[in-house]
Every structure is written in structure tokens, then in C-alpha cells.
Design a protein around this motif. Structure first.
Motif, PDB file in Angstrom:
ATOM      1  N   ILE A  98      -0.632  -0.273   4.114  1.00 35.59           N
ATOM      2  CA  ILE A  98       0.180  -0.501   5.720  1.00 35.59           C
ATOM      3  C   ILE A  98      -0.186  -1.341   6.041  1.00 35.59           C
ATOM      4  CG2 ILE A  98       0.516   1.029   7.360  1.00 35.59           C
ATOM      5  CD1 ILE A  98       1.301   2.099   5.079  1.00 35.59           C
ATOM      6  N   GLN A  99       0.804  -2.123   6.615  1.00 33.14           N
ATOM      7  CA  GLN A  99       1.064  -3.654   7.130  1.00 33.14           C
ATOM      8  C   GLN A  99       0.491  -3.341   8.570  1.00 33.14           C
ATOM      9  OE1 GLN A  99       3.143  -6.744   6.097  1.00 33.14           O
ATOM     10  NE2 GLN A  99       1.992  -6.583   4.631  1.00 33.14           N
ATOM     11  N   SER A 100      -0.523  -3.858   9.323  1.00 29.46           N
ATOM     12  CA  SER A 100      -0.199  -3.769  11.177  1.00 29.46           C
ATOM     13  C   SER A 100       0.992  -4.104  11.579  1.00 29.46           C
ATOM     14  CB  SER A 100      -1.419  -3.870  11.196  1.00 29.46           C
ATOM     15  OG  SER A 100      -1.708  -5.113  11.558  1.00 29.46           O
ATOM     16  N   GLU A 101       1.863  -3.499  12.758  1.00 30.03           N
ATOM     17  CA  GLU A 101       2.454  -4.427  13.184  1.00 30.03           C
ATOM     18  C   GLU A 101       2.299  -4.995  14.358  1.00 30.03           C
ATOM     19  OE1 GLU A 101       5.872  -3.421  12.864  1.00 30.03           O
ATOM     20  OE2 GLU A 101       6.153  -2.191  11.570  1.00 30.03           O
ATOM     21  N   LYS A 102       3.087  -6.373  15.038  1.00 29.82           N
ATOM     22  CA  LYS A 102       3.046  -7.212  15.809  1.00 29.82           C
ATOM     23  C   LYS A 102       2.443  -6.478  16.433  1.00 29.82           C
ATOM     24  CE  LYS A 102       4.711 -11.421  15.631  1.00 29.82           C
ATOM     25  NZ  LYS A 102       4.456 -11.650  14.329  1.00 29.82           N
ATOM     26  N   THR A 103       1.649  -7.042  17.877  1.00 30.29           N
ATOM     27  CA  THR A 103       1.471  -6.051  19.439  1.00 30.29           C
ATOM     28  C   THR A 103       1.970  -7.650  20.294  1.00 30.29           C
ATOM     29  OG1 THR A 103       1.140  -4.182  19.124  1.00 30.29           O
ATOM     30  CG2 THR A 103       0.027  -4.968  20.749  1.00 30.29           C
ATOM     31  N   ASP A 104       3.057  -7.702  20.874  1.00 26.49           N
ATOM     32  CA  ASP A 104       1.863  -8.399  22.131  1.00 26.49           C
ATOM     33  C   ASP A 104       2.774  -8.164  23.462  1.00 26.49           C
ATOM     34  OD1 ASP A 104       5.532  -9.828  20.849  1.00 26.49           O
ATOM     35  OD2 ASP A 104       4.646  -8.284  22.259  1.00 26.49           O
ATOM     36  N   LEU A 137      -7.792   4.942 -10.237  1.00 24.69           N
ATOM     37  CA  LEU A 137      -7.964   3.600  -9.424  1.00 24.69           C
ATOM     38  C   LEU A 137      -6.932   3.111  -8.199  1.00 24.69           C
ATOM     39  CD1 LEU A 137     -10.099   2.286 -11.509  1.00 24.69           C
ATOM     40  CD2 LEU A 137     -10.756   4.046 -10.551  1.00 24.69           C
ATOM     41  N   MET A 138      -5.412   2.992  -8.731  1.00 24.10           N
ATOM     42  CA  MET A 138      -4.246   2.058  -8.014  1.00 24.10           C
ATOM     43  C   MET A 138      -4.352   3.096  -6.608  1.00 24.10           C
ATOM     44  SD  MET A 138      -1.860   1.476 -10.945  1.00 24.10           S
ATOM     45  CE  MET A 138      -2.441   0.610 -11.834  1.00 24.10           C
ATOM     46  N   MET A 139      -4.660   4.469  -6.423  1.00 19.87           N
ATOM     47  CA  MET A 139      -4.043   5.371  -5.140  1.00 19.87           C
ATOM     48  C   MET A 139      -4.950   4.367  -3.958  1.00 19.87           C
ATOM     49  SD  MET A 139      -4.588   8.987  -6.075  1.00 19.87           S
ATOM     50  CE  MET A 139      -4.266   9.217  -4.693  1.00 19.87           C
ATOM     51  N   PHE A 140      -6.019   3.679  -4.041  1.00 21.64           N
ATOM     52  CA  PHE A 140      -6.884   3.107  -2.971  1.00 21.64           C
ATOM     53  C   PHE A 140      -5.599   1.906  -2.456  1.00 21.64           C
ATOM     54  CE2 PHE A 140      -9.677   5.573  -5.260  1.00 21.64           C
ATOM     55  CZ  PHE A 140     -10.260   5.895  -3.841  1.00 21.64           C
ATOM     56  N   GLY A 141      -5.042   1.369  -3.587  1.00 25.09           N
ATOM     57  CA  GLY A 141      -4.524   0.051  -2.915  1.00 25.09           C
ATOM     58  C   GLY A 141      -5.219  -1.292  -3.327  1.00 25.09           C
ATOM     59  N   PRO A 142      -4.870  -2.232  -3.603  1.00 27.56           N
ATOM     60  CA  PRO A 142      -5.343  -3.855  -4.121  1.00 27.56           C
ATOM     61  C   PRO A 142      -6.265  -4.033  -3.101  1.00 27.56           C
ATOM     62  CG  PRO A 142      -3.123  -4.009  -3.849  1.00 27.56           C
ATOM     63  CD  PRO A 142      -3.494  -3.127  -3.191  1.00 27.56           C
ATOM     64  N   SER A 143      -7.533  -4.824  -3.773  1.00 24.70           N
ATOM     65  CA  SER A 143      -8.541  -5.099  -2.400  1.00 24.70           C
ATOM     66  C   SER A 143      -8.010  -5.654  -1.073  1.00 24.70           C
ATOM     67  CB  SER A 143      -9.526  -6.159  -3.015  1.00 24.70           C
ATOM     68  OG  SER A 143     -10.237  -6.998  -2.111  1.00 24.70           O
ATOM     69  N   ASP A 144      -8.515  -5.520  -0.190  1.00 24.48           N
ATOM     70  CA  ASP A 144      -8.016  -5.507   1.678  1.00 24.48           C
ATOM     71  C   ASP A 144      -9.317  -6.432   1.898  1.00 24.48           C
ATOM     72  OD1 ASP A 144      -9.025  -3.362   1.727  1.00 24.48           O
ATOM     73  OD2 ASP A 144      -7.550  -2.500   2.797  1.00 24.48           O
ATOM     74  N   ALA A 145      -9.910  -6.876   1.716  1.00 19.61           N
ATOM     75  CA  ALA A 145     -10.700  -7.251   1.938  1.00 19.61           C
ATOM     76  C   ALA A 145     -10.816  -8.404   2.888  1.00 19.61           C
ATOM     77  CB  ALA A 145     -12.344  -7.303   1.467  1.00 19.61           C
ATOM     78  N   GLU A 146     -10.409  -9.186   2.797  1.00 22.56           N
ATOM     79  CA  GLU A 146      -9.486 -10.680   3.509  1.00 22.56           C
ATOM     80  C   GLU A 146      -8.222  -9.869   3.976  1.00 22.56           C
ATOM     81  OE1 GLU A 146     -11.525 -13.338   2.242  1.00 22.56           O
ATOM     82  OE2 GLU A 146     -12.924 -11.717   1.184  1.00 22.56           O
ATOM     83  N   SER A 147      -7.768  -9.303   3.834  1.00 23.26           N
ATOM     84  CA  SER A 147      -6.951  -8.873   4.951  1.00 23.26           C
ATOM     85  C   SER A 147      -7.021  -9.231   6.608  1.00 23.26           C
ATOM     86  CB  SER A 147      -5.574  -7.817   4.151  1.00 23.26           C
ATOM     87  OG  SER A 147      -4.929  -7.073   5.010  1.00 23.26           O
ATOM     88  N   VAL A 148      -5.575  -9.400   7.300  1.00 26.21           N
ATOM     89  CA  VAL A 148      -5.490  -9.482   8.445  1.00 26.21           C
ATOM     90  C   VAL A 148      -5.043  -7.690   8.773  1.00 26.21           C
ATOM     91  CG1 VAL A 148      -5.531 -11.759   9.326  1.00 26.21           C
ATOM     92  CG2 VAL A 148      -3.508 -11.149   8.948  1.00 26.21           C
ATOM     93  N   HIS A 149      -4.108  -7.408   8.330  1.00 21.27           N
ATOM     94  CA  HIS A 149      -3.706  -6.226   8.927  1.00 21.27           C
ATOM     95  C   HIS A 149      -4.792  -5.036   8.836  1.00 21.27           C
ATOM     96  CE1 HIS A 149       0.234  -7.725   8.576  1.00 21.27           C
ATOM     97  NE2 HIS A 149       0.480  -8.477   6.598  1.00 21.27           N
ATOM     98  N   SER A 150      -5.532  -5.053   7.778  1.00 20.57           N
ATOM     99  CA  SER A 150      -6.231  -4.127   7.461  1.00 20.57           C
ATOM    100  C   SER A 150      -7.443  -4.515   8.411  1.00 20.57           C
ATOM    101  CB  SER A 150      -7.124  -4.902   5.844  1.00 20.57           C
ATOM    102  OG  SER A 150      -8.501  -3.377   5.935  1.00 20.57           O
ATOM    103  N   ALA A 151      -7.895  -5.245   8.957  1.00 17.69           N
ATOM    104  CA  ALA A 151      -8.936  -5.325  10.292  1.00 17.69           C
ATOM    105  C   ALA A 151      -8.115  -5.139  11.612  1.00 17.69           C
ATOM    106  CB  ALA A 151      -8.973  -7.474  10.234  1.00 17.69           C
ATOM    107  N   GLN A 152      -7.191  -5.783  11.782  1.00 16.35           N
ATOM    108  CA  GLN A 152      -6.347  -4.680  12.769  1.00 16.35           C
ATOM    109  C   GLN A 152      -6.370  -3.697  12.856  1.00 16.35           C
ATOM    110  OE1 GLN A 152      -4.728  -5.490  16.102  1.00 16.35           O
ATOM    111  NE2 GLN A 152      -5.511  -4.353  15.705  1.00 16.35           N
ATOM    112  N   ASN A 153      -6.084  -2.889  11.103  1.00 22.13           N
ATOM    113  CA  ASN A 153      -5.868  -1.598  11.736  1.00 22.13           C
ATOM    114  C   ASN A 153      -7.289  -0.575  11.612  1.00 22.13           C
ATOM    115  OD1 ASN A 153      -2.948  -1.681  11.087  1.00 22.13           O
ATOM    116  ND2 ASN A 153      -3.289  -1.293   8.966  1.00 22.13           N
ATOM    117  N   MET A 154      -8.270  -1.447  11.324  1.00 17.82           N
ATOM    118  CA  MET A 154      -9.816  -0.365  11.209  1.00 17.82           C
ATOM    119  C   MET A 154     -10.124  -1.071  12.447  1.00 17.82           C
ATOM    120  SD  MET A 154     -11.431  -2.406   7.842  1.00 17.82           S
ATOM    121  CE  MET A 154     -12.423  -0.998   7.340  1.00 17.82           C
ATOM    122  N   ALA A 155      -9.725  -1.978  13.229  1.00 18.56           N
ATOM    123  CA  ALA A 155     -10.253  -2.043  14.692  1.00 18.56           C
ATOM    124  C   ALA A 155      -9.224  -0.976  15.655  1.00 18.56           C
ATOM    125  CB  ALA A 155      -9.704  -3.460  15.510  1.00 18.56           C
TER     126      ALA A 155
END
Ligand code: FE2
Ligand code: FE2
Ligand code: FE2
Lengths: 325, 250
Positions: free
Chosen positions: A6-12, A206-224
Motif C-alpha cells: 500500500i503506497q501512502s497518498e500524498k498530503t498537502d 511468504l509473499m503475502m507479506f510483500g517485498p522488503s519495505d524497510a527502506e520505503s518512504v511509503h512504509s515510513a509514512q504509513n507507520m507514522a
């Protein structure tokens, strides 16, 4: 996962409003539908909850495939109850998405025109009865890994849906494991079915979890925003650590020659799934993508007259009631 | 032939075969709520099968259990009415079949609650609540679609016309029924017809549907003399694992 990549959507929006919103999340408050929320938060959640809901619905198909062939009345009843639960999960999740201002029909149309996805796992076929065991054990097991933390997600309706769903998912996983036990301790043919099911479902799980997203900005926003709680790799590791001893207990072999306990990390080392295959499946080239979408479109198209008929009747009844008043 | 065993197979085979048919909808219904409701109906019917066939096996006393009866008898030993083995057709036909069956099922269970056989009375008592709910739903759906759009009306009328010739079999009476009625174990099916007709007439009137004039009835299911061609295919699917791997436990 049920909601993959899930990509995070931009917010302004106004930075002050955003900061206040973030502070509420950081304090552990739940965001409710009527509260102010950033547009990106809302749109990301719609995509995530919608994809999750679609996964529950499409997820009925691989298991539904065996209802009419279940070997005993008891197994048939349990499988029916499970598939019925999945439809119920779909319903709670569509309701949660609706609180964000998108209708179930609109979401369904997005599924059918391919602009929204469902989990890659449901594009794999269920070929023997042991697959009913493997799906419950591994697929529901992987889903639980992701959904238990999501009970703490920041969006109130999503969190509450997850709490209801998780209760049922653990029953699904237990019944799956129970089928595997029977098969693994059964006749040589049953053992063969059980091993074969594990062989086919291990990497797709194992694929259900999706590829590694440790570096992903989307993931960081979604985690925040607490839409995502753990990284994909964390959850995958947790899943492997939990599942390996269960496979050992069944006397089955996980199809990974490099799988071994790592005393230093306190976790199992394991091979990555074939991510090319994963992206093929997401693009529509999985073994059952075409069948799954055909089945859903057929249900929707051939059901149109039913939905229209019931609506027309409801309108007539309302009109008659008003006329009588 | 033991009349009690025969009767219990009739009850259990009806719920088994109809439960199988309804379960074919799982994941394919026109609306999510219907998917859930149909799965729930199928689940109830399979649960009821366990009770009826479980008791049938007990009465038979031949070492078989409900699963053995369900999974290893051939078509001619099945005792369900033809109505329930017919293919689903469209959603309208499935719901019409359900309504025609539920209206009968509900009446029969009400009588069976007073059976002189406590075990039968207990099953009837336990299952009648579920069936009352099935009837409420199938009735509402038949009315909603019958009195819906022009298309839904036409489809429901076609469904009623197609299925009505299979209704009469529910009220056939033979030596088995006579023996059970005599002993107060089960009602004489023929005696339920008037109450049934009153119900169906009311439902179809509200649904703006016309009940066919002809009382012609296809039969051959509840005595196993002549099932439709469809039952064999249904059993091929349902019984496949047990027959392919005899002696395995699942
Ligand atoms: Fe689920
Ligand atoms: Fe699931
Ligand atoms: Fe599940």
C-alpha cells in the motif's frame, strides 16, 4: 499481506493541522470518521481497507472450490462456516471503508475493472483436500500475523473490524492445522497430499507479506500514521519462526534447503521467495488470476437483475407506505 | 425395509442434497449479504443432515454412521425428493426452490415435534427454529424479486413454472408413511397439503406470481425408484474423496 504494497497518498494540508493530527495518533487516540484527517490518510486507508475487503471476498473462491467435495459432513460444515466468516469479514471491512466516504459498489467496481487489487495468495489453485489444511494453517496464519497488530491501528472503524476478525481467524488457523494433522498422520497418500500442499503454499505464503519495505518512504509514512504497524520483513520473520516448529511437529519438510536455526539472531534463516513470480501475480499473470476475476465478474453481472429487483421492490414498499400515511 | 430408517433417510437426504446445492453458491452470489445467508442456510442443512442421518444409522444398527450413509450410498439408495437435486439455475430459481422446500419443511417439522419417537421430536425441535428462519428469508426474497422489476418478475415466474411440477412429490404417501403415521412417529404427508397450499398461495400472491394450474407431479426421489440424471453427478462430486481413498480418515 491481505493488503499488499500500500503506497501512502500524498498530503498537502496545513502543516499545523497535520502536526496536531500526528500528535493525536502519537498519543494513541483513535481517529473516528467524523474527525478531521489528512486527505492522504483517508485515501491510503480506503486503498488498504478496500484491498483487504476484496481479499476476503476473492479468498472465498479457493476454499469454496472444495466445499462440495469435503470428505465428511463435519469437514464440510467447518469449511462452510469458515468461508461464511470470510464473507462476513469482507462485509465489516467494506462498512469500515464506507465510513471514509466510498460506497461498497464503488469499491467493487474498482476490483472488477482491475484498478484495485486483492492479495496475491488467492491467485493460487487449491488442488487437493490437503490444500484446505495448508490454506488455514499458512494463509490464515500469515493473515493473523498482520492483523493482530492492526487491532491497534489508528483508524477506529478499521481497528474494531480487526478485533472482530482476529477472533475468527485464529479458529480458521486451528481448523487448518487440524486438517494437516489428520493428513500428515494418515495414509501414505494423505501424507503425500500434505507435503505437496506445503510445497506449493510455502513461498506464496511468504509473499503475502510483500517485498522488503524497510527502506520505503511509503512504509515510513504509513507507520507514522499507524496504518501499518510492522515492516514486512519483521512479520515474515515472525511467521517463519512460528511455522517451522509446527511443520516439524507434523513431520513435514519446508521446501527450503537453506532454512536453518540461527542461534546468534535467535531466528530462522530462510530463502526469499521468487519476487519475479510475485510481481507476475500482481500484474495478473498468477495461475488463477483470470479465473478469480471471471468468477467475481460473473457473480456481479449475473446478479445485476437480483440487486435491481430487490431495490425496485423496496422502493415500491416505501411508496405504498407513504401513500398509506 | 425398516420404515423408520427409510423415513430418516428421506429427511436427511433432503437436507444433504439441498445443502450441497446451496453450498455451490458460495462466493458466487449476486450480493455479499446473500452469500453469507446462503452459506448459512447450507451450513444449517448440513448440520441437520448429521442429526437425521446419524439417527438413521443408529436405527439401522449396521455399523454405518452418518458419513458412511452420505458418502458411500449410490443414487438409488438416496431418498430425497427430486426438487432438491435439480441444478441451481439462476439465483431466482435457487430461491424459488428454497421457498417451495422451506414452506414444506417448516410444516413437517412442526408436526414432528410431537412425534412419539423422542429422538425425532428432539431433532425437529432443534432444527425447526433454523428452518423458520430459512422460510422467512426465502419467502421475502421470492416476494421481493417477484414484485421487483419486469425482468426479476419474469425470471421468478419462469422459476415457479419450472419447479412447480416437483412440489407434488413432497405430499406423496406410501406404505412407509402409513406405518409411521399409524405409530404417531411422523405425519401423513398428504395431510399437510392444504396448509402448504394456503401458505404458497399467500406468498405467490404477494410476489405477484401465478401458480400453475396443473397439479402434475414428477416423482421417484423419495422412494428411490427414479431420480433425475442430476443426482449421479452431484454424488460423483460429493463422494469422490471417500471413494477414491477408502479407509482413510479425514
Ligand atoms: Fe478473513
Ligand atoms: Fe482469510
Ligand atoms: Fe480466515
Amino acid at each position: 499481506m491481505y493488503a499488499q504494497m500500500i503506497q501512502s497518498e500524498k498530503t498537502d494540508e496545513d502543516p499545523r493541522a497535520l502536526a496536531e493530527f500526528q500528535a493525536r495518533i502519537d498519543r494513541g487516540e483513535k481517529i473516528e470518521p467524523k474527525d478531521w484527517m489528512p486527505e492522504g490518510y483517508r485515501r491510503t486507508l480506503i486503498r488498504q481497507i478496500g484491498q483487504h475487503a476484496h481479499s476476503e471476498i476473492v479468498g472465498q473462491l479457493p476454499e469454496g472450490n472444495w466445499i462440495t467435495r469435503a470428505p465428511t459432513l463435519e469437514r464440510k460444515a467447518i469449511l462452510l462456516a469458515k468461508v461464511q466468516d470470510e464473507a462476513g469479514h469482507g462485509l465489516y471491512l467494506y462498512c469500515a471503508a464506507e465510513t471514509l466516504g466510498i460506497s461498497r459498489d464503488a469499491l467493487t467496481e474498482k476490483l472488477l475493472d482491475g484498478s484495485m487489487k486483492y492479495s496475491s495468495i488467492f491467485n493460487y489453485p487449491t488442488l487437493t483436500w490437503a490444500d484446505m489444511g495448508a490454506v488455514g494453517w499458512l494463509v490464515d496464519g500469515a493473515a493473523i500475523m498482520n492483523q493482530v497488530p492492526l487491532q491497534r491501528t489508528s483508524f477506529g472503524p478499521y481497528s474494531r473490524a480487526m478485533i472482530r476478525i482476529c477472533k475468527e481467524e485464529s479458529f480458521h488457523q486451528r481448523q487448518g492445522y487440524d486438517i494437516m494433522m489428520k493428513m500428515a498422520n494418515g495414509t501414505p497418500e494423505q501424507r503425500r497430499m500434505a507435503q505437496n500442499a506445503l510445497d506449493r503454499f510455502w513461498y506464496p505464503s511468504l509473499m503475502m507479506f510483500g517485498p522488503s519495505d524497510a527502506e520505503s518512504v511509503h512504509s515510513a509514512q504509513n507507520m507514522a500514521w499507524k496504518i501499518k504497524i510492522n515492516t514486512n520483513d519483521e512479520l515474515r520473520q515472525k511467521f517463519v519462526d512460528q511455522t517451522v516448529p509446527q511443520a516439524e511437529y507434523l513431520g513435514l519438510t519446508i521446501p527450503d534447503p537453506d532454512l536453518k536455526w540461527n542461534a546468534e539472531t535467535g531466528h530462522y534463516d530462510f530463502s526469499e521467495p521468487d519476487w519475479t513470480e510475485f510481481f507476475d501475480v500482481l500484474k495478473g499473470d498468477g495461475p488463477c488470476n483470470a479465473e478469480r476475476m471471471e468468477a467475481r465478474r460473473k457473480a456481479w453481472d449475473e446478479g445485476a437483475w437480483v440487486r435491481e429487483g430487490l431495490l425496485a421492490h423496496a422502493r415500491k414498499k416505501r411508496a405504498a407506505k407513504t401513500a398509506a400515511e | 425395509m425398516d420404515p423408520a430408517f427409510e423415513f430418516l433417510c428421506r429427511m436427511g437426504d433432503n437436507t444433504l442434497v439441498l445443502g450441497h446445492r446451496v453450498s455451490e453458491w458460495c462466493g458466487h452470489s449476486p450480493v455479499l449479504e446473500e452469500d453469507i445467508a446462503l452459506a448459512n442456510t447450507a451450513l444449517d442443512l448440513i448440520g441437520q443432515t448429521q442429526l437425521w442421518l446419524g439417527l438413521a444409522a443408529e436405527v439401522e444398527g449396521a455399523g454405518r454412521d452418518a458419513d458412511a450413509l452420505a458418502m458411500t450410498r449410490d443414487a438409488w439408495d438416496f431418498r430425497n425428493v427430486l426438487l432438491v437435486e435439480l441444478p441451481n439455475g439462476d439465483f431466482g430459481r435457487t430461491m424459488m426452490r428454497q421457498c417451495l422446500f422451506d414452506a414444506w419443511h417448516d410444516l413437517v417439522l412442526a408436526e414432528l415435534r410431537d412425534s412419539t419417537d423422542d429422538r425425532i421430536a428432539a431433532i425437529a425441535d432443534k432444527t425447526s427454529r433454523e428452518v423458520a428462519y430459512h422460510l422467512e428469508r426465502s419467502r421475502d426474497t421470492v416476494i421481493g424479486l417477484g414484485d421487483g422489476t419486469e425482468e426479476s418478475h419474469a425470471r421468478m415466474q419462469a422459476a415457479l413454472d419450472r419447479l412447480y411440477p416437483y412440489v407434488g412429490e413432497l405430499f406423496e404417501t406410501d406404505a412407509v408413511d402409513a406405518a409411521l403415521a399409524e405409530a404417531g412417529i411422523a405425519p401423513d404427508p398428504g395431510n399437510l397439503r392444504d396448509a402448504y397450499d394456503a401458505r404458497i398461495t399467500g406468498i405467490m400472491a404477494e410476489a405477484t406470481l401465478t401458480i400453475p394450474d396443473s397439479r402434475f407431479a414428477h416423482k421417484g426421489g423419495r422412494d428411490g425408484v427414479r431420480h433425475t440424471e442430476h443426482l449421479g453427478h452431484l454424488l460423483t462430486e460429493m463422494q469422490w474423496l471417500q471413494r477414491a481413498y477408502p479407509g482413510a480418515t479425514w
